[in-house]
Design a protein around this motif. Structure first.
Motif, short mmCIF file in Angstrom:
data_model
loop_
_atom_site.label_atom_id
_atom_site.label_comp_id
_atom_site.label_asym_id
_atom_site.label_seq_id
_atom_site.Cartn_x
_atom_site.Cartn_y
_atom_site.Cartn_z
N MET A 1 80.00 -54.77 -34.51
CA MET A 1 78.91 -55.29 -35.32
C MET A 1 78.61 -56.73 -34.92
O MET A 1 79.52 -57.52 -34.67
CB MET A 1 79.30 -55.22 -36.80
N ASN A 2 77.35 -57.08 -34.87
CA ASN A 2 76.94 -58.42 -34.47
C ASN A 2 76.68 -59.27 -35.71
O ASN A 2 75.57 -59.35 -36.22
CB ASN A 2 75.68 -58.35 -33.60
N LEU A 27 86.97 -67.76 -29.78
CA LEU A 27 87.58 -66.50 -30.24
C LEU A 27 86.56 -65.64 -30.98
O LEU A 27 86.50 -64.42 -30.78
CB LEU A 27 88.77 -66.83 -31.14
N LEU A 28 85.75 -66.25 -31.82
CA LEU A 28 84.72 -65.50 -32.54
C LEU A 28 83.68 -64.94 -31.58
O LEU A 28 83.24 -63.78 -31.70
CB LEU A 28 84.06 -66.40 -33.58
N GLU A 29 83.27 -65.74 -30.61
CA GLU A 29 82.27 -65.28 -29.64
C GLU A 29 82.82 -64.16 -28.76
O GLU A 29 82.10 -63.21 -28.44
CB GLU A 29 81.80 -66.45 -28.79
N LYS A 30 84.08 -64.25 -28.38
CA LYS A 30 84.70 -63.19 -27.58
C LYS A 30 84.70 -61.86 -28.33
O LYS A 30 84.71 -60.79 -27.70
CB LYS A 30 86.13 -63.56 -27.23
N ASN A 31 84.70 -61.95 -29.65
CA ASN A 31 84.75 -60.73 -30.45
C ASN A 31 83.39 -60.35 -31.02
O ASN A 31 83.29 -59.67 -32.04
CB ASN A 31 85.78 -60.90 -31.58
N GLY A 32 82.34 -60.79 -30.34
CA GLY A 32 81.00 -60.29 -30.60
C GLY A 32 80.21 -60.98 -31.68
O GLY A 32 79.14 -60.48 -32.07
N CYS A 33 80.67 -62.11 -32.18
CA CYS A 33 79.96 -62.80 -33.26
C CYS A 33 78.95 -63.81 -32.70
O CYS A 33 79.22 -64.47 -31.69
CB CYS A 33 80.94 -63.54 -34.17
N LYS A 34 77.82 -63.91 -33.36
CA LYS A 34 76.88 -64.98 -33.08
C LYS A 34 77.26 -66.15 -33.99
O LYS A 34 77.19 -66.03 -35.21
CB LYS A 34 75.45 -64.53 -33.37
N VAL A 35 77.67 -67.24 -33.39
CA VAL A 35 78.21 -68.36 -34.16
C VAL A 35 77.22 -69.50 -34.23
O VAL A 35 76.66 -69.92 -33.21
CB VAL A 35 79.53 -68.86 -33.55
N TYR A 113 91.32 -59.88 -39.20
CA TYR A 113 92.07 -58.73 -39.72
C TYR A 113 91.20 -57.86 -40.65
O TYR A 113 91.14 -56.64 -40.48
CB TYR A 113 93.30 -59.22 -40.47
N ASP A 114 90.56 -58.48 -41.62
CA ASP A 114 89.85 -57.72 -42.67
C ASP A 114 88.45 -57.28 -42.27
O ASP A 114 87.99 -56.22 -42.71
CB ASP A 114 89.75 -58.56 -43.94
N ILE A 115 87.75 -58.09 -41.48
CA ILE A 115 86.35 -57.79 -41.17
C ILE A 115 86.18 -57.22 -39.76
O ILE A 115 85.55 -56.18 -39.57
CB ILE A 115 85.47 -59.05 -41.34
N LEU A 116 86.78 -57.87 -38.77
CA LEU A 116 86.63 -57.39 -37.39
C LEU A 116 87.65 -56.31 -37.04
O LEU A 116 87.48 -55.60 -36.04
CB LEU A 116 86.76 -58.56 -36.41
N HIS A 117 88.72 -56.19 -37.85
CA HIS A 117 89.77 -55.19 -37.62
C HIS A 117 90.27 -55.24 -36.17
O HIS A 117 90.37 -54.23 -35.48
CB HIS A 117 89.24 -53.79 -37.94
N ILE A 118 90.61 -56.42 -35.73
CA ILE A 118 91.01 -56.64 -34.35
C ILE A 118 92.31 -55.91 -34.04
O ILE A 118 93.27 -55.95 -34.80
CB ILE A 118 91.14 -58.16 -34.07
N TRP A 157 98.96 -62.60 -40.42
CA TRP A 157 99.38 -63.50 -39.33
C TRP A 157 100.22 -62.73 -38.32
O TRP A 157 100.02 -62.85 -37.12
CB TRP A 157 100.20 -64.66 -39.89
N GLY A 158 101.18 -61.96 -38.82
CA GLY A 158 102.06 -61.22 -37.94
C GLY A 158 101.31 -60.20 -37.10
O GLY A 158 101.64 -59.98 -35.93
N HIS A 159 100.30 -59.56 -37.69
CA HIS A 159 99.53 -58.54 -36.96
C HIS A 159 98.82 -59.15 -35.77
O HIS A 159 98.93 -58.64 -34.64
CB HIS A 159 98.51 -57.89 -37.88
N VAL A 160 98.08 -60.23 -35.99
CA VAL A 160 97.29 -60.79 -34.89
C VAL A 160 98.20 -61.41 -33.82
O VAL A 160 97.93 -61.30 -32.62
CB VAL A 160 96.24 -61.80 -35.39
#
Length: 248
Positions: A1-2, A27-35, A113-118, A157-160
């Motif tokens: 999602m953009n 990091l946000l841009e790498k994961n497809g966000c327009k910042v 974690y919650d929104i991008l589900h990386i 924190w541990g997940h990412v």
């Protein structure tokens, strides 16, 4: 999602640790966000509230609502500041802008974690790392499981951090003890604050940690000051820099 993400950079990161802001952006841009970055932003107002000057802070609260309207989400690399926005902006008029700001502001790790589900990161960090769980993120936002609660809360924190290649996460003896910073607490109670910080550093040293990481640069700033005075080889690095592939 953009998603269109408003980048919220706390004042102390802007002034003293700009590399954390840059890592967050990348990091946000790498994961497809327009910042987007509203350049008029200053501070979330937490220092004013903590020192009994919230009437002054209210002007900042209102301006924050205006600055970030139109963003799908607002993301910042600081659970402490994010928690203040989401939980303590209830003292001003709940305009549509303030309501949107409070409901859509996320800490960086929380957002990943919650929104991008990386689930994947193409980065490596070949060091022994100790995670300092800052109080606002741990107990306020529950980004990890506080030891005093009989709950099964997943560690965001541990997940990412677990997605980072070659990282060696080190189990500490006291996993969620405060570092002693606490904003103005470090000024008003400097002796207690320093003792708490020394205890946290000793825990990392005793467990052979090379790098202390945390979601809150304010905690790391406090610990780094003590580390430098001790002339220790221990390093500190914000979690955003590790996730972005930066190295010490």
């Amino acid at each position: 999602m953009n998603y269109t993400v408003g980048l919220f950079i706390p004042c102390y990161i802007d002034q003293f640790f700009p590399e954390v802001g840059k890592a967050t952006l990348e990091l946000l841009e790498k994961n497809g966000c327009k910042v987007i970055y509203p350049e008029e932003q200053t501070c979330c107002g937490q220092p004013m509230a903590n020192t009994g000057m919230e009437e002054v802070g209210k002007k900042i609260y209102q301006s924050m609502g205006e600055l970030f309207k139109g963003c799908d989400y607002i993301v910042g690399p600081s659970p402490s500041c994010v928690y203040h926005i989401t939980k303590h902006y209830d003292v001003v008029e709940q305009t549509p802008e303030i309501k949107h700001l409070r409901a859509h502001t996320y800490d960086l790790v929380e957002f990943l974690y919650d929104i991008l589900h990386i689930e994947k990161l193409e980065v490596s960090f070949p060091y022994r790392v100790g995670l300092h769980k800052g109080c606002h993120g741990l107990r306020g936002m529950q980004l990890d499981n506080p030891s005093e609660l009989m709950k099964d809360i997943p560690s965001k924190w541990g997940h990412v951090l677990g997605l980072v290649k070659d990282i060696q996460m080190t189990e500490l003896t006291r996993t969620d003890e405060c570092c002693g910073f606490g904003g103005t607490f470090a000024v008003a109670e400097e002796a207690v604050s320093t003792k708490m910080g020394r205890d946290r550093i000793a825990d990392h040293v005793n467990n052979n940690v090379e790098v202390i990481t945390s979601g809150d640069m304010s905690c790391l700033m406090h610990l780094k000051g003590i580390i430098d005075r001790q002339k220790s080889n221990l390093k500190v690095m914000h979690i955003a820099n590790i996730l972005n592939g930066d190295h010490i």
